[in-house]
Design an enzyme around this catalytic site. Structure first.
Site, PDB file in Angstrom:
ATOM      1  N   LYS A 181     -40.768  47.092  31.427  1.00 11.95           N
ATOM      2  CA  LYS A 181     -41.835  46.274  32.013  1.00 11.95           C
ATOM      3  C   LYS A 181     -41.257  45.406  33.121  1.00 11.95           C
ATOM      4  O   LYS A 181     -40.536  44.450  32.869  1.00 11.95           O
ATOM      5  CB  LYS A 181     -42.477  45.371  30.960  1.00 11.95           C
ATOM      6  CG  LYS A 181     -43.741  44.723  31.505  1.00 11.95           C
ATOM      7  CD  LYS A 181     -44.149  43.485  30.749  1.00 11.95           C
ATOM      8  CE  LYS A 181     -43.507  42.225  31.242  1.00 11.95           C
ATOM      9  NZ  LYS A 181     -43.816  41.841  32.627  1.00 11.95           N
ATOM     10  N   GLU A 256     -30.600  37.461  28.867  1.00  7.95           N
ATOM     11  CA  GLU A 256     -29.947  36.969  30.086  1.00  7.95           C
ATOM     12  C   GLU A 256     -30.878  35.919  30.659  1.00  7.95           C
ATOM     13  O   GLU A 256     -31.954  36.247  31.172  1.00  7.95           O
ATOM     14  CB  GLU A 256     -29.767  38.102  31.097  1.00  7.95           C
ATOM     15  CG  GLU A 256     -28.902  39.244  30.623  1.00  7.95           C
ATOM     16  CD  GLU A 256     -27.451  38.866  30.446  1.00  7.95           C
ATOM     17  OE1 GLU A 256     -27.051  37.768  30.864  1.00  7.95           O
ATOM     18  OE2 GLU A 256     -26.714  39.672  29.865  1.00  7.95           O
ATOM     19  N   CYS A 290     -30.141  33.874  39.138  1.00  8.59           N
ATOM     20  CA  CYS A 290     -29.770  33.203  37.896  1.00  8.59           C
ATOM     21  C   CYS A 290     -28.383  32.600  37.975  1.00  8.59           C
ATOM     22  O   CYS A 290     -28.103  31.589  37.384  1.00  8.59           O
ATOM     23  CB  CYS A 290     -29.841  34.182  36.742  1.00  8.59           C
ATOM     24  SG  CYS A 290     -28.857  35.648  37.053  1.00  8.59           S
ATOM     25  N   GLU A 391     -32.558  23.939  36.386  1.00  7.25           N
ATOM     26  CA  GLU A 391     -32.569  25.104  37.264  1.00  7.25           C
ATOM     27  C   GLU A 391     -33.736  25.006  38.249  1.00  7.25           C
ATOM     28  O   GLU A 391     -34.892  25.007  37.844  1.00  7.25           O
ATOM     29  CB  GLU A 391     -32.712  26.379  36.422  1.00  7.25           C
ATOM     30  CG  GLU A 391     -32.563  27.635  37.245  1.00  7.25           C
ATOM     31  CD  GLU A 391     -32.726  28.907  36.421  1.00  7.25           C
ATOM     32  OE1 GLU A 391     -33.702  29.015  35.666  1.00  7.25           O
ATOM     33  OE2 GLU A 391     -31.865  29.787  36.545  1.00  7.25           O
TER      34      GLU A 391
END
Ligand code: NAD
Length: 497
Positions: A181, A256, A290, A391
């Site tokens: 997906k 992750e 990331c 982040e």
């Protein structure tokens, strides 16, 4: 492959067949740089997840993929790599239009995707078990690795095909079947992968691709009892939910997740090299990465000079039309993400961070008025500022000064994340001491590049668990089966009855 301004209608790929969503639903997929609709994408529901999982389960239990000679699997995976390489230019352009990244970035990714499939084509024949010391002389013991089963691969929007390949390639190599997906905002390259897999001869049901917007589709995959393992890349918040949901059916999970990765710049650096590397570390892919080195920690004796050089170079970066091969910073992929970047810049200002550069939306000219662009930005921050702890996932660097090695390491480790770090120093003793002390899954020394197919990638702490890439990952798509054989001449008859 048609990539035109006119919208294409895409379908789901289940059992090597193309079909619409069960309820006929679709949604508009737009180009982040222009706002133009580039595709009408099938909007799958839980019923389609069920269809895809059944196809993958059937292929796993009744098909030949899992039991086929590994060398045959390897040839098909290698063929996928070759077909991707042949179409790399077209797929890169598709990725640019779907994601907003620059053409140069997308082309680099396509190279890495080919490398990834090639690496795991080789790994398919090397998923070794062990021969173990028997518990007694008349016993043989061995382990074999068997495919874990049906894998649900869930991918974010920042590196759509690259992060899909990190999951699909090792899963195929291990003999698993897959429901992939892509993120709702960037579904198109995964559908190209499906076409290529079909052409490469992948048996039906081995790779299924379902597209859809919203969170429910991913949730339905994680909940489905027909899936054995979830390979997830995305935000830490969603990752926690995935882990909790997957626990209900005891699925294997690799996560992750997010990061707030530091560049540690010591006072003995080669200044040009470190500035160039730190720039790339944060502004690559417009910071939507990331492992972006979003925290630049600089030794105070060189901080003024370093920051001045960094900001002077950053001002020269070209922000704009992602399809222009000379452009260096493309669009921000989603409106939600643009809003998040804006909000963090406002928080930075309100908390007293010093604006060094940027801090606002970028106007990039005619034809891009509906696009989403943010200027490369930098702030000088204190460790407590949210902009240097959380982040941002955009082109925003935060600079913090440190006194000495001990303080640099303490600052670097003072984070809930632990994905990556780069150390800039000419002193190999110091660089390696720091590398040992950092609590991150990857440490790069004097290079901003740290991700290669043969090298495991993943996080410590809330950056996730499990690894992607590397030969080690084969174990995460495998179950270990222990086989114990009695070879004694005398039959075992403990009860003697
Ligand atoms: P996200 O968590 O919102 O979405 C990621 C994927 O999960 C998407 O496909 C989404 O549709 C799906 N999803 C959403 N809700 C779900 C649910 N409840 N159950 C299952 N799936 C669900 O993340 P995003 O905004 O698309 O991506 C950005 C994030 O990804 C950042 O935090 C970034 O750091 C992280 N990321 C991590 C890595 C890494 O390797 N560590 C790489 C790239 C991105």
């Amino acid at each position: 492959m048609a990539v035109t301004a006119a919208a294409n209608k895409t379908q789901l790929f289940i059992s090597n067949q193309w079909s619409g969503a069960s309820d006929g639903a679709s949604y508009d997929d737009t180009n982040p740089a222009t706002g133009a609709v580039i595709a009408q994408v099938a909007n799958a529901s839980a019923a389609d997840v069920d269809r895809a999982v059944k196809a993958a389960r059937d292929a796993f239990e009744r098909g030949k993929w899992a039991t086929m000679a590994a060398s045959r699997r390897a040839k098909i995976i290698y063929k996928i790599a070759q077909l991707i390489a042949e179409r790399a230019g077209d797929i890169a352009l598709l990725e640019v239009r779907d994601n907003g990244k620059t053409l140069a970035t997308a082309k680099g990714e396509l190279g890495a995707i080919v490398d990834c499939f090639e690496f795991y084509a080789g790994a398919a024949t090397k998923n070794y078990g062990n021969s173990l010391p028997g518990p007694m002389p008349n016993y043989l013991a061995q382990t074999v690795r068997e495919p874990v089963g049906v894998v649900g691969a869930i991918v974010p929007w920042n590196f759509p095909l690259l992060l899909a390949s990190w999951k699909v390639a090792p899963a195929l190599a291990a003999g698993c079947t897959i429901v992939l997906k892509p993120a709702g905002q960037t579904p198109l390259s995964a559908l190209e992968l499906a076409k290529i897999a079909l052409e490469a001869g992948l048996p039906e049901g081995v790779l299924n691709v379902i597209t859809g917007e919203g969170r429910d589709l991913g949730q339905a995959i994680v909940e489905h009892p027909g899936i054995d393992k979830i390979a997830f890349t995305g935000s830490t918040a969603t990752g926690k939910r995935v882990a909790a949901t997957a626990a209900q059916t005891v699925k294997r999970v690799t996560l992750e997740l997010g990061g707030k990765s530091p560049s540690l710049v010591f006072d003995d650096v080669d200044m040009q090299q470190a500035v160039n590397g730190a720039l790339y570390g944060i502004f690559y892919n417009a910071g939507q990465c990331c492992e972006a080195r979003s925290r630049v920690l600089v030794q105070e004796t060189i901080a003024d000079e370093f920051i001045a050089m960094f900001t002077a170079k950053a001002r020269k970066l070209r922000v704009g039309n992602p399809e222009d091969p000379h452009m260096q910073i493309g669009a921000i992929t989603t409106q939600e993400q643009l809003d998040k970047i804006k909000s963090y810049c406002e928080i930075g200002a309100s908390e007293g961070a010093t604006l060094l550069l940027g801090g606002g939306p970028a106007q990039v000219g005619e034809g891009f008025e509906e696009g989403r662009f943010w200027n490369v930005s930098a702030y000088e921050t204190q460790p407590a500022h949210r902009i240097s702890r959380e982040e941002v996932f955009g082109p925003v660097a935060s600079f913090t000064r440190f006194k000495d090695e001990a303080q640099a390491i303490a600052l670097a480790n003072d984070s809930e994340y632990g994905l990556s770090a780069t150390i800039w120093s000419q002193n190999i003793g110091r660089a390696n001491r720091a590398a040992k002390a950092l609590r991150t899954g990857t440490v790069a020394i004097n290079t901003p590049y740290a991700v290669f197919p043969g090298i495991p990638f993943g996080g410590y702490k809330q950056s996730g668990y499990g690894r992607e890439l590397g030969i080690e990952t084969m174990a995460l798509y495998s179950e270990i089966k222990s086989i114990i054989t009695y070879i004694g001449e005398k039959p075992i008859d403990h009860f003697g009855v």
